[in-house]
Write an enzyme that holds these catalytic residues in place. Structure first.
Site, mmCIF file in Angstrom:
data_model
loop_
_atom_site.group_PDB
_atom_site.id
_atom_site.type_symbol
_atom_site.label_atom_id
_atom_site.label_comp_id
_atom_site.label_asym_id
_atom_site.label_seq_id
_atom_site.Cartn_x
_atom_site.Cartn_y
_atom_site.Cartn_z
ATOM 1 N N TYR A 96 0.051 -13.280 -13.731
ATOM 2 C CA TYR A 96 -0.545 -13.983 -14.871
ATOM 3 C C TYR A 96 -0.871 -15.410 -14.521
ATOM 4 C CZ TYR A 96 0.258 -9.841 -17.420
ATOM 5 O OH TYR A 96 0.207 -8.544 -17.809
ATOM 6 N N HIS A 141 -2.996 -11.670 4.809
ATOM 7 C CA HIS A 141 -4.110 -11.630 3.861
ATOM 8 C C HIS A 141 -3.586 -11.774 2.435
ATOM 9 C CE1 HIS A 141 -7.426 -10.003 1.487
ATOM 10 N NE2 HIS A 141 -6.616 -9.075 1.031
ATOM 11 N N HIS A 189 5.759 -10.726 -11.155
ATOM 12 C CA HIS A 189 4.889 -10.369 -12.263
ATOM 13 C C HIS A 189 4.324 -11.586 -12.978
ATOM 14 C CE1 HIS A 189 2.696 -7.789 -14.832
ATOM 15 N NE2 HIS A 189 2.960 -8.696 -15.751
ATOM 16 N N TRP A 216 3.458 -8.704 1.795
ATOM 17 C CA TRP A 216 3.647 -9.978 1.095
ATOM 18 C C TRP A 216 4.871 -9.943 0.207
ATOM 19 C CZ3 TRP A 216 3.083 -12.069 -4.003
ATOM 20 C CH2 TRP A 216 2.869 -11.130 -4.997
ATOM 21 N N SER A 259 3.743 -26.028 -6.285
ATOM 22 C CA SER A 259 3.373 -25.513 -7.602
ATOM 23 C C SER A 259 4.327 -25.984 -8.686
ATOM 24 C CB SER A 259 3.364 -23.985 -7.590
ATOM 25 O OG SER A 259 2.329 -23.524 -6.782
ATOM 26 N N HIS A 283 7.099 -2.658 -11.119
ATOM 27 C CA HIS A 283 6.749 -2.586 -9.698
ATOM 28 C C HIS A 283 7.768 -1.762 -8.920
ATOM 29 C CE1 HIS A 283 3.570 -5.634 -9.994
ATOM 30 N NE2 HIS A 283 4.342 -6.150 -10.934
HETATM 31 C C1 HEM Z 1 -13.157 -8.986 -1.224
HETATM 32 C C2 HEM Z 1 -12.468 -9.083 -0.217
HETATM 33 C C3 HEM Z 1 -11.153 -8.366 -0.005
HETATM 34 C C4 HEM Z 1 -10.982 -7.269 0.790
HETATM 35 C C5 HEM Z 1 -12.049 -6.541 1.604
HETATM 36 C C6 HEM Z 1 -9.585 -6.940 0.746
HETATM 37 C C7 HEM Z 1 -9.009 -5.905 1.463
HETATM 38 C C8 HEM Z 1 -7.673 -5.610 1.483
HETATM 39 C C9 HEM Z 1 -7.060 -4.577 2.258
HETATM 40 C C10 HEM Z 1 -7.798 -3.640 3.184
HETATM 41 C C11 HEM Z 1 -5.725 -4.610 2.014
HETATM 42 C C12 HEM Z 1 -4.664 -3.733 2.633
HETATM 43 C C13 HEM Z 1 -4.298 -2.659 1.691
HETATM 44 C C14 HEM Z 1 -3.096 -1.920 2.170
HETATM 45 O O1 HEM Z 1 -3.138 -1.351 3.261
HETATM 46 O O2 HEM Z 1 -2.103 -1.917 1.435
HETATM 47 C C15 HEM Z 1 -5.481 -5.653 1.078
HETATM 48 C C16 HEM Z 1 -4.234 -5.976 0.574
HETATM 49 C C17 HEM Z 1 -4.004 -7.001 -0.337
HETATM 50 N N1 HEM Z 1 -4.947 -7.857 -0.872
HETATM 51 FE FE1 HEM Z 1 -6.937 -7.818 -0.490
HETATM 52 N N2 HEM Z 1 -8.933 -7.814 -0.071
HETATM 53 C C18 HEM Z 1 -9.864 -8.694 -0.571
HETATM 54 C C19 HEM Z 1 -9.619 -9.729 -1.460
HETATM 55 C C20 HEM Z 1 -8.382 -10.050 -1.980
HETATM 56 C C21 HEM Z 1 -8.118 -11.114 -2.912
HETATM 57 C C22 HEM Z 1 -9.153 -12.081 -3.452
HETATM 58 C C23 HEM Z 1 -6.800 -11.093 -3.175
HETATM 59 C C24 HEM Z 1 -5.928 -11.957 -4.069
HETATM 60 C C25 HEM Z 1 -6.198 -12.838 -4.823
HETATM 61 C C26 HEM Z 1 -6.204 -10.029 -2.434
HETATM 62 C C27 HEM Z 1 -4.867 -9.706 -2.478
HETATM 63 C C28 HEM Z 1 -4.298 -8.705 -1.726
HETATM 64 C C29 HEM Z 1 -2.893 -8.400 -1.745
HETATM 65 C C30 HEM Z 1 -1.806 -9.106 -2.555
HETATM 66 C C31 HEM Z 1 -2.704 -7.333 -0.862
HETATM 67 C C32 HEM Z 1 -1.390 -6.635 -0.554
HETATM 68 C C33 HEM Z 1 -0.861 -7.133 0.723
HETATM 69 C C34 HEM Z 1 0.369 -6.390 1.092
HETATM 70 O O3 HEM Z 1 0.388 -5.163 0.927
HETATM 71 O O4 HEM Z 1 1.305 -7.045 1.555
HETATM 72 N N3 HEM Z 1 -7.205 -9.412 -1.718
HETATM 73 N N4 HEM Z 1 -6.686 -6.263 0.769
HETATM 74 CU CU LIG Z 2 3.585 -6.616 -12.675
#
Ligand code: HEM
Ligand SMILES: [Cu+2]
Lengths: 563, 313
Positions: A270, A82, A266, A152, A182, A316
């Site tokens: 941006y 995700h 980081h 990620w 990119s 971070h």
């Molecule tokens: C609106 C819909 C979205 C929902 C419901 C959602 C939900 C979640 C959830 C449940 C997690 C896991 C959190 C955890 O356990 O650490 C997560 C992680 C993350 N999300 Fe989202 N998210 C959404 C949209 C987005 C968008 C649009 C982005 C980026 C542009 C994003 C970037 C991330 C990133 C970078 C992580 C961390 C992943 C990791 O820990 O490796 N999310 N999100």
């Molecule tokens: Cu940062």
């Protein structure tokens, strides 16, 4: 929806509109607008994919216990994918590849990008990268199962000895491909901006979106190669009898991966937000019917954000055991970024101040952007403090913070741009009521998802776990309701698209359907623009004259010449 | 909007190369994964599958029952090479037809500068790793729980068991080779500018030869280190996996070697164009870009020589 000036303008066909056949047009393209559309379609597709993954995660987290996923590992794979898909395959393609490609050349009065073929290569590397990531789902990762679940950020040893299977190698290759895409894109944007501005368009007259793209491109150019180096180190560390960069037993230093990663990571945040800044500036100015407040300040605030963004990465890493003096430095540097960011937010407000504001659909998204980005920014300022983050690190507070700036900041920027330029790209308008419904459902949905996560985080609910103690149940349940609302809003978005497509012949739009406030060059040409715009370059004069007239005059001159 | 094009920019017809470059990248990437990790185990049943999809490194490292594993990587590389050839042939043809107006030429210059900037940042990553290891080894030895038993062995840099390469033998020679090649490439360029095509051919040809010589010396150094290690039973000298010194040494110098190879191929292509009567005293940006790239590779080597070979030993 407001009245659209020139709504019944007939679509004229001109020789500049002659397009190649289907395959050549969409697969062998050298046209920045077609490539921009490809990027946007790709972004929507990836957004659905990443959204599906997050929806499944929210369903799992709705109640304590493990009920949706078969194993914790699979849940972590979903978290990882995700994050990667949303960042590299949704936000970046939509904002940079999509709007950047489509509108940057038009805004600076250029007929196309500087390297049209390389532009297409940038696009086609992305599906390749996404295919690699998708394969990774289904091949062995760790002992626990298929796919890579190390988040990620890919820290070793989870990404080295912790995940020996080919799943993670596919992610490395996929990210390298996306990275090269990119980098080539960045080279293209910088060259286009430096080399192809219309006569008279000095750097200080360039629209703010172009400035945003310029800074973004430099960030990409300088940050991504470092990630590439770190990925190669992972690749060779993973081999039996390979290198020892991150293997402490042979003198290696796993922390170094975090430095290398966040030196890229980081600036990456941006990279995702600056183009949205640019789009929002245009929208706020258009619908306040005023030029943007403090244009130069706005431009150089982005430059400052870009520069300082390179020296704050270790915020971070507050909990890895850094020296306290080092932490003090990174706290200070990070807080400094709040200054140019504040310049931007206050300039948007000052632009609206005293303007005659029209609450059109893009304006709603832009205002939503400003509000929610400020919320995410304020929690960011809190998290910048090493002492505070010692407690909040890896809790849901952080998840709430970065979703306010990404899932709301960047994504609101994308939708703002989409609704602002939809008519320009496709030549017809969408239904205002449906679009507003989309906005309100999305606005409510994401807030219901992520606002409660602040409370969860302050109560120390850790992130990246499939399960949690019952104490956290209530706010998690609320958060998952939010996911349903967001799902509904996504459905409405597709209704908007379908409805608009079906009604396309009834809602033709003219060159400048937003009227007086819209002053950049894209509003001087037809909607959709001819296949190749600006066969005669527009001239921008020294005074603050109206660009519309400039173009009209240029064409008049040309007609006169050929007569 | 209609009518004649009155600007000097490049409006290109559709081109198949980028799309096929994507396909080549996909095959190449699959090949990389197969080569480094493999998609099927070497179980002995299913010779075909194993030949294509089992770990290719086993073959290189001479493990029992191994073979293949490199074929997809090879195919991907060949595909990529073919695409690059076709793509750049188109560019050269456009240039020869006079389509590269001054403004496009300028754009190409900007593009090449950016490309070199990103290459520089790639090496920043490797140097950063090296400096961190070289400067902060004492701290790591202090806190690293895995090496608390014998922190002394990591408290110095390079680690005490390592006998480093003497910089004043082969590495110095390579430095001189590269510096010399920097002069020959400038000679070739200036000769072309002054209309002396013969001099240009000699200058560029010699540069390519010096580049190849550099790579040969480097290969000799590598094999020497490798065999010395085998005879010595790991004592004294080092290899990529011995410890992190070896890793940093081989990956940094190795990626530099790869860039020398790329630069030499780039120059060779320009030499071939010269031999075929291409390029003129006024229009030869391809050659200039190759020269810029070559100087860049040269500078990276000076840093490698100064820090990895001389300073941190
Ligand atoms: C609106 C819909 C979205 C929902 C419901 C959602 C939900 C979640 C959830 C449940 C997690 C896991 C959190 C955890 O356990 O650490 C997560 C992680 C993350 N999300 Fe989202 N998210 C959404 C949209 C987005 C968008 C649009 C982005 C980026 C542009 C994003 C970037 C991330 C990133 C970078 C992580 C961390 C992943 C990791 O820990 O490796 N999310 N999100
Ligand atoms: Cu940062």
């Amino acid at each position: 929806m407001v009245a659209i000036p020139g709504a019944d303008i007939p679509v004229v066909h001109t020789p500049a509109d002659d397009k190649p056949g289907f395959w050549a047009r969409w697969f062998y393209s050298t046209n920045h607008k077609d490539i921009g559309i490809l990027y946007l379609i790709f972004g929507i597709f990836s957004g659905l994919l990443g959204g599906f993954l997050s929806f499944m995660m929210r369903m799992e987290l709705a109640t304590p216990g493990i009920d949706v996923f078969s194993s914790e590992h699979t849940y972590l794979v979903f978290v990882t994918m995700h994050g990667l898909i949303m960042i590299f395959f949704m936000v970046m393609p939509a904002l940079i590849g999509g709007f950047g490609n489509y509108f940057l050349p038009i805004m600076i009065g250029a007929p196309d990008m500087a390297f049209p073929r390389m532009n297409n290569l940038s696009f086609w590397l992305l599906p390749v990268a996404l295919i690699c990531l998708l394969i990774s789902f289904f091949v062995p990762g760790a002992a626990e199962g298929n796919g890579f679940g190390g988040a990620w950020v890919m820290y070793p040893p989870l990404s080295t000895t912790g995940s020996p299977g080919p799943a993670f190698d596919f992610i490395i290759i996929g990210l390298l491909a996306a990275g090269f895409s990119s980098i080539f894109g960045a080279i293209n944007f910088i060259t286009t901006i430096l080399n192809m501005r219309a006569p008279g368009m000095t750097m200080h007259k360039m629209p703010l979106f172009a400035w945003a793209m310029l800074v973004t491109a430099f960030l990409l150019l300088l940050a991504l190669p470092v990630l590439a180096a770190a990925l190669f180190m992972l690749l060779t560390d993973r081999i039996e009898g390979g290198t020892a960069f991150f293997d402490p037993a042979r003198g290696g230093d796993p922390q170094m991966f975090q430095h290398l990663f966040w030196f890229f990571g980081h600036p990456e945040v941006y990279i995702m937000i600056l183009p949205a800044f640019g789009i929002v500036s245009h929208i706020v100015s258009t619908f306040s019917k005023k030029p943007i407040f403090g244009y130069l300040g706005m431009a150089y605030a982005m430059v400052a954000i870009g520069v300082v963004g390179f020296v704050v990465w270790a915020h971070h890493m507050y909990t890895v055991g850094m020296d306290v003096n080092v932490k003090a430095y990174f706290v200070l540097a990070t807080l400094v970024i709040a200054v140019p960011t504040g310049v931007k937010v206050f300039s948007w407000l000052a632009t609206m101040w005293g303007g005659s504001i029209r609450f059109t659909v893009p304006m709603l998204w832009a205002i939503g952007f400003i509000i929610l980005f400020v919320v995410g920014g304020v929690t960011g300022v809190m998290l910048a403090n090493a002492g505070v983050t010692t407690y909040l690190h890896d809790t849901y507070y952080v998840v709430a913070h970065f979703h306010y700036v990404l899932s709301m900041g960047a994504v609101f920027g994308i939708f703002a741009g989409w609704y602002y330029w939809y008519g320009k790209m496709f030549g017809h308008h969408y239904n205002g009521f449906l679009a507003r419904l989309h906005f309100w459902l999305f606005f409510i949905g994401v807030n219901v998802i992520f606002f409660p996560q602040h409370f969860l985080g302050l109560n120390s609910m850790p992130r990246r776990y499939i399960d949690y103690p019952v104490e956290f149940e209530f706010w998690n349940m609320v958060s998952s309701w939010g996911a349903w609302i967001t799902l509904a809003s996504v459905a409405v978005f597709f209704v908007v698209l379908i409805e608009a497509f079906l009604m396309r012949n009834k809602r033709r739009v003219g060159n400048n359907y937003w009227g007086e406030g819209a002053t950049t060059l894209e509003w001087t040409i037809s909607s959709p623009p001819p296949y190749h715009q600006f066969s005669v370059l527009p001239r921008i004069d020294a005074g603050d004259s109206d660009p519309h007239e400039e173009v009209d005059e240029a064409y008049a001159r040309r007609e006169g010449d050929s007569a | 909007m209609a009518g004649a094009v009155e600007h000097d920019y490049h409006i290109l017809p559709p081109s198949p190369w980028p799309f096929f470059a994507g396909i080549a990248a996909l095959v190449w990437g699959l090949g990389m994964v197969v080569f480094f990790t493999g998609l099927v185990p070497r179980s002995g049943d299913g010779a075909m599958m194993e030949f294509f999809f089992a770990r290719g490194l086993d073959t290189i490292q001479g493990r029992d029952g191994s073979g293949g594993g490199w074929i997809i990587l090879l195919i991907g590389t060949l595909m990529a090479a073919y695409v690059m050839y076709g793509w750049w042939r188109d560019v050269a043809a456009e240039s020869a037809r006079g389509e590269h107006t001054p403004v496009i030429d300028l754009g190409l210059r900007y593009g090449m500068i950016m490309f070199i900037m990103q290459e520089a940042m790639f090496f920043v990553g490797w140097f950063w790793m090296f400096f961190e290891l070289g400067l902060f080894h004492k701290f790591r030895a202090g806190w690293n729980p895995d090496i608390l038993e014998n922190p002394e062995s990591y408290a110095s840099w390079p680690p005490p068991s390592i006998e480093t390469v003497d910089p004043w033998h082969l590495p110095l020679m390579n430095t001189l080779i590269l510096l010399l090649s920097g002069t020959t490439v400038t000679w070739g360029h200036h000769a072309l500018v002054h209309g002396d095509r013969k001099g240009a051919k000699w200058g560029i040809g010699l540069t390519v030869a010096l580049g190849v010589l550099f790579l040969a010396v480097m290969a000799y150094e590598y094999t020497h280190l490798f065999h010395y290690r085998l005879e010595d039973g790991m004592n004294g000298t080092f290899w990529l996996s011995t410890n992190v010194y070896g890793s940093a040494f081989f990956m940094a110098t190795g990626f530099h070697g790869l860039h020398v190879l790329i630069g030499a191929i780039f120059l060779f292509a320009m030499w071939a164009r010269l031999m075929n009567g291409g390029m003129s005293p006024e229009k030869h940006f391809g050659l200039e870009a190759a020269a810029w790239y070559w100087h860049f590779v040269d500078v990276v080597w000076l840093f490698l020589f100064a820090f990895i070979y001389v300073a941190f030993v």
